[in-house]
Structure formats: structure tokens, C-alpha cells
Scaffold this active site. Structure first.
Site, PDB file in Angstrom:
ATOM      1  N   HIS A  28       0.742  -1.290   0.055  1.00  0.00           N
ATOM      2  CA  HIS A  28       0.005  -0.007   0.086  1.00  0.00           C
ATOM      3  C   HIS A  28       0.842   1.375   0.072  1.00  0.00           C
ATOM      4  CE1 HIS A  28      -3.863   2.325   1.047  1.00  0.00           C
ATOM      5  NE2 HIS A  28      -3.063   3.127   1.373  1.00  0.00           N
ATOM      6  N   GLU A  29       1.906   1.320   0.840  1.00  0.00           N
ATOM      7  CA  GLU A  29       2.841   2.636   0.923  1.00  0.00           C
ATOM      8  C   GLU A  29       3.614   2.645  -0.107  1.00  0.00           C
ATOM      9  OE1 GLU A  29       1.869   4.779   3.286  1.00  0.00           O
ATOM     10  OE2 GLU A  29       0.353   3.469   4.452  1.00  0.00           O
ATOM     11  N   HIS A  32       1.585   4.188  -3.172  1.00  0.00           N
ATOM     12  CA  HIS A  32       1.800   5.627  -2.823  1.00  0.00           C
ATOM     13  C   HIS A  32       3.195   6.316  -3.390  1.00  0.00           C
ATOM     14  CE1 HIS A  32      -2.318   6.012  -0.949  1.00  0.00           C
ATOM     15  NE2 HIS A  32      -1.760   5.416   0.173  1.00  0.00           N
TER      16      HIS A  32
END
Length: 224
Positions: A28-29, A32
């Protein structure tokens, strides 16, 4: 209602749950960071966030919260929107990249899970081996679908709030900014009290199982 209240909390399930959380938060990170970098922002790379090394993304207290309270967080990826040509559009895409990556991870692991059974990789193995495979893949799929939906809630500091903020008119964004500091308290109140049942309940009851079932149906023709 705890965010992961539907998971077994027995000790033999804990390693599978932690593995699923580690994979989900890291991807997820990283997503980003990757999309922000593609739009020209060097900040994630300079901060060491353009990596799939979990150590760069996991937050100590956020991880402990996952263990003891069944919800938590990772370190947020810092982004400098001044590098974006179209800050609002790029901001939405950078923000949505995180939840979308979790949905993709869930789909890929579900495909791998179904493949292990349909090509006979587990034929003749022990019941314990089947248990490990089902527990691991089941948790990874479930947690990543959960992270997809959960992060789209329009509550600060979640991704859904940032997307709504970018879509809102300037005057509305200014108003949202005045109350944003209280968002984390509202989020914690919902997450650790029975009030969360009304907000997060539909996600557990309908959204997550329906999505996993839909993905399974979509993959089934591959093994017909």
C-alpha cells in the site's frame, strides 16, 4: 467493533495475520510512493519510501495496535504536490494507488491460492500443510480486500478523505481543513467502540465477502 474482529485470535493464526498485514501495508505505502515518483515528486525516493522493504513503511505503534487492538497504520508517505503539473488529479491518483494495490494483491493471491489446488500441488500433503496454505492465503486475500475498502472511508487520515478533499471545491476544502485535526479522534472512537458496528459493519458483512466471491467467480473459468 474491532476492525479485524472477524479473525480468529488464536495464537496459531497470529503469524498468518501478521504476514498478511505486513504484505498489505508495505504494498500500500510503496504504491503511494511509486505513483508520486512517476508524477515527478522525488520526496518518497529521498525519504527511502520507494522500496518494498517493510522496515521502511511499518510504524511501531501502528503495528502494536494491529496486534492488540486489531487495527493500526503504517508510516504515511510524504508527498510534495508542488512537483505535480496537475496537483489535484495527480493527488487523487497517488492516493487511490494505495487501496487499488491492495485489491490487486488480493486478486493475485486468490489466483495463486486457487492454482495450488487446481493443479494438484497439495495432493497427498498433510492436513497441517493444507491448514497452513488455507490460513496464509485466506488471511492475505481477506486483509487486502479489507484494506481496499477501509482506506476508502472518507475519514481523516484515511485515503478516502484525501480523495474527497481533492474533489471538493476550494471553499469546501478550506472548511474541511478546519475540522481535519479532529478526524483522528472520530476514527479512533469508531474503531474501538460499538459505534463502529454501524459504520464498518456493512464492509465486513457485505463488501468484503461479496468482492472475494466475485473475484473467485471471475477466476473460475481459468480452471474449468
Amino acid at each position: 467493533m474491532h476492525l479485524f474482529s472477524n479473525f480468529s485470535q488464536s495464537l496459531n493464526q497470529l503469524p498468518f495475520l501478521l504476514t498478511a498485514i505486513l504484505i498489505g501495508l508495505t504494498v500500500h505505502e510503496f504504491s503511494h510512493a511509486y505513483v508520486a515518483t512517476r508524477f515527478g515528486d522525488p520526496t518518497p525516493r529521498n525519504d527511502g519510501r520507494l522500496t518494498l522493504n517493510p522496515a521502511a513503511h511499518l510504524d511501531l505503534f501502528g503495528t502494536l495496535f494491529f496486534i492488540f487492538f486489531q487495527f493500526g497504520w503504517a508510516k504515511p508517505v510524504l508527498v510534495n504536490r508542488h512537483y505535480f503539473r496537475r496537483p489535484r488529479l495527480a493527488g487523487i491518483l497517488v492516493t487511490f494507488a494505495g487501496p487499488l494495490s491492495n485489491l490487486i494483491v488480493a486478486f493475485l493471491f486468490l489466483l495463486l491460492w486457487m492454482t495450488t489446488y487446481n493443479v494438484g500441488l497439495l495432493d497427498g500433503v498433510s492436513a497441517q500443510a493444507n491448514y497452513i496454505v488455507d490460513s496464509l492465503f485466506g488471511k492475505i486475500v481477506h486483509v487486502n480486500v479489507l484494506l481496499f475498502f477501509f482506506n476508502l472511508y472518507p475519514l481523516p487520515p484515511l485515503d478516502g478523505y484525501r480523495i474527497v478533499e481533492d474533489l471538493a471545491p476550494r471553499r469546501a476544502r478550506a472548511k474541511m481543513g478546519q475540522y481535519e485535526q479532529w478526524g483522528i479522534f472520530v476514527f479512533l472512537l469508531l474503531a474501538i467502540t460499538p459505534l463502529g458496528r454501524f459504520v464498518f459493519g456493512p464492509m465486513f458483512t457485505y463488501a468484503i465477502p461479496t468482492t472475494i466471491e466475485a473475484m473467485s467467480h471471475a477466476l473460475s473459468p481459468l480452471f474449468a
